[in-house]
Design a protein around this motif. Structure first.
Motif, PDB file in Angstrom:
ATOM      1  N   ILE A 363       4.330  -6.199  -9.448  1.00  0.00           N
ATOM      2  CA  ILE A 363       5.170  -5.583  -8.357  1.00  0.00           C
ATOM      3  C   ILE A 363       4.994  -4.059  -8.272  1.00  0.00           C
ATOM      4  N   MET A 364       4.547  -3.749  -7.106  1.00  0.00           N
ATOM      5  CA  MET A 364       4.419  -2.309  -6.628  1.00  0.00           C
ATOM      6  C   MET A 364       5.492  -1.855  -5.825  1.00  0.00           C
ATOM      7  N   THR A 365       5.498  -0.331  -5.638  1.00  0.00           N
ATOM      8  CA  THR A 365       6.587   0.209  -4.991  1.00  0.00           C
ATOM      9  C   THR A 365       6.171   1.328  -4.168  1.00  0.00           C
ATOM     10  N   ASP A 366       6.454   1.672  -2.922  1.00  0.00           N
ATOM     11  CA  ASP A 366       6.019   2.794  -2.258  1.00  0.00           C
ATOM     12  C   ASP A 366       6.626   4.177  -3.143  1.00  0.00           C
ATOM     13  N   THR A 367       7.561   4.024  -3.854  1.00  0.00           N
ATOM     14  CA  THR A 367       8.291   5.153  -4.461  1.00  0.00           C
ATOM     15  C   THR A 367       7.214   5.608  -5.554  1.00  0.00           C
ATOM     16  N   GLN A 368       6.293   4.783  -6.096  1.00  0.00           N
ATOM     17  CA  GLN A 368       5.216   5.326  -7.190  1.00  0.00           C
ATOM     18  C   GLN A 368       3.842   5.106  -6.665  1.00  0.00           C
ATOM     19  N   PRO A 369       3.537   5.910  -5.669  1.00  0.00           N
ATOM     20  CA  PRO A 369       2.134   5.523  -5.222  1.00  0.00           C
ATOM     21  C   PRO A 369       0.908   5.862  -6.166  1.00  0.00           C
ATOM     22  N   ARG A 370       1.310   6.668  -7.305  1.00  0.00           N
ATOM     23  CA  ARG A 370      -0.011   6.767  -8.132  1.00  0.00           C
ATOM     24  C   ARG A 370      -0.329   5.553  -8.835  1.00  0.00           C
ATOM     25  N   GLU A 371       0.680   4.435  -8.998  1.00  0.00           N
ATOM     26  CA  GLU A 371       0.470   3.362  -9.554  1.00  0.00           C
ATOM     27  C   GLU A 371      -0.666   2.498  -8.853  1.00  0.00           C
ATOM     28  N   SER A 372      -0.944   2.801  -7.658  1.00  0.00           N
ATOM     29  CA  SER A 372      -1.760   1.758  -6.940  1.00  0.00           C
ATOM     30  C   SER A 372      -3.344   1.943  -7.413  1.00  0.00           C
ATOM     31  N   GLY A 373      -3.582   3.070  -8.208  1.00  0.00           N
ATOM     32  CA  GLY A 373      -4.835   3.087  -8.501  1.00  0.00           C
ATOM     33  C   GLY A 373      -4.981   2.727  -9.907  1.00  0.00           C
TER      34      GLY A 373
END
Length: 393
Positions: A363-373
């Motif tokens: 589950i991703m969140t826009d509040t933690q964009p660094r996790e997308s990488g």
């Protein structure tokens, strides 16, 4: 409720087709977790109040090497790339991290000898109840005093008070970090730079181990976790780094005195997450109903619910995610033993709803964009993430 399953690959109840989903691993606190390692070493070193929980060699000098990201299942899968570690597997055993299976929580379990519900470092990110700011426990990016946020005495403080020479050998920039102060205070910090050779690092650890008549050295190895996050734990890059660390550990054993017991463990395992198995919470309106803040990480989300009923929020998440996740209210997770006994001062740091992902979902969140990488992730209660090796070198 609007059926949001069309936006999420698959449907609730069908996350993996015919594949068998992994069972949940609950920590066996006070029996076989990272929180039980230092008290067991303390018993060997004569630290008052410590008792043997995990059987260890009888020694007056211990070096504990924490390899960030070294999961039990990852190591067993990669034995051909780790000759030295493989040579120790005959008498090795798996133990577990606490929940969530993440670095800040695990290092504090190790450093304090306490379960997460007692020490209060409850995740990678979590909400500070007094201010409602979200604290990143690795970067310590909120104005929180570490010694007040985690006031319990560490095992390093207890050992030092008992006359044990205690050292922490880690990258130099960790010397003043909030996590170091919260989890590892009491040890004499010995730093090294990125330019230090493997031999130099081994010699720093060896000198620390020779101090006094009894000694305890904590040494931190971070490169494997970085490789897993950047490239994936199933990548050739990860295997190359494991081979490098294996040689580094073999060299360390050669340069340590024979009377030193070297213990090698990890803080969590890891799972590679496919791009099409990442669900962004903000893209699913049903998931955001009643949620005031999201913390945690991709494999273990903490939802803070200030104005809705947490059980209704949990039901919405469970309905939409199906068998992609274990969804629990905070009370149910505590009753299920995820965090050990939870101190009153710690309780409100946990989300009102906890979402632990299964299989290879996140589950991703826009509040933690660094996790997308990130490619490799961890934090949940699957065997791949929860179990770590306990090796004696």
């Amino acid at each position: 409720m609007t059926d949001g399953s069309a936006r999420i690959p698959g449907r609730p109840g069908d996350a993996t087709g015919t594949r068998r989903l992994p069972e949940m691993i609950r920590p066996a606190y006070q029996r076989s977790t990272l929180a039980d390692l230092m008290p067991s070493i303390g018993a060997r070193l004569g630290v008052p109040g410590c008792s043997t929980i995990i059987e260890l060699p009888d020694a007056d000098r211990f070096v504990v090497v924490l390899v960030d990201g070294l999961g039990w299942h990852l190591l067993r899968r990669a034995v051909r790339n780790a000759g030295y570690l493989t040579s120790l597997m005959g008498e090795a055993r798996p133990i577990t991290s606490g929940v969530p299976s993440t670095t800040a929580t695990s290092l504090t379990c190790l450093g304090t000898g306490l379960a997460p519900g007692e020490h209060g470092l409850v995740g990678y990110t979590s909400r500070v109840p007094e201010t409602r700011e979200v604290l990143n426990s690795l970067y310590w990016d909120a104005p929180v005093v570490p010694e007040e946020y985690q006031p319990r005495q560490t095992m390093f403080e207890r050992a030092a008070a008992a006359g044990v020479a205690v050292s922490s050998v880690s990258p130099s920039h960790f010397a003043t970090s909030g996590l170091t102060a919260a989890a590892q205070r009491g040890a004499d910090f010995v730093g090294f730079t990125a330019r230090a050779s493997d031999r130099d690092r081994a010699d720093l650890i060896g000198r620390a181990a020779r101090r006094g008549s009894r000694s305890l050295v904590y040494a931190y190895e971070r490169d494997l976790d970085h490789a897993g996050h950047a490239h994936g734990c199933e990548s050739p890059d990860w295997l190359d780094v494991l081979t490098l660390i294996d040689r580094r550990l073999g060299l360390l054993r050669e340069r340590l005195p024979e009377d030193v017991a070297m213990i090698i463990t990890g803080d969590h395992g890891m799972i590679d997450i496919r791009q099409d198995h990442r669900i962004t919470a903000e893209d699913e309106p049903e998931l955001m109903i009643g949620v005031d803040a999201i913390a945690g990480e991709g494999r273990f989300r903490q939802l803070y619910v200030d104005h809705d009923n947490p059980r209704l929020v949990a039901a919405r998440w469970a309905d939409l995610l199906g068998d992609r996740a274990w969804v629990r209210t905070r009370e149910d997770a505590i009753d299920d033993g995820w965090f050990g006994a939870v101190d009153d001062r710690v309780l409100e740091r946990y989300g009102h709803v906890l979402v632990a992902m299964r299989d290879d979902w996140a589950i991703m969140t826009d509040t933690q964009p660094r996790e997308s990488g990130l490619v490799g992730m961890h934090g949940s209660l699957t065997p791949a993430e929860m179990t770590v090796p306990l090796l004696v070198g």
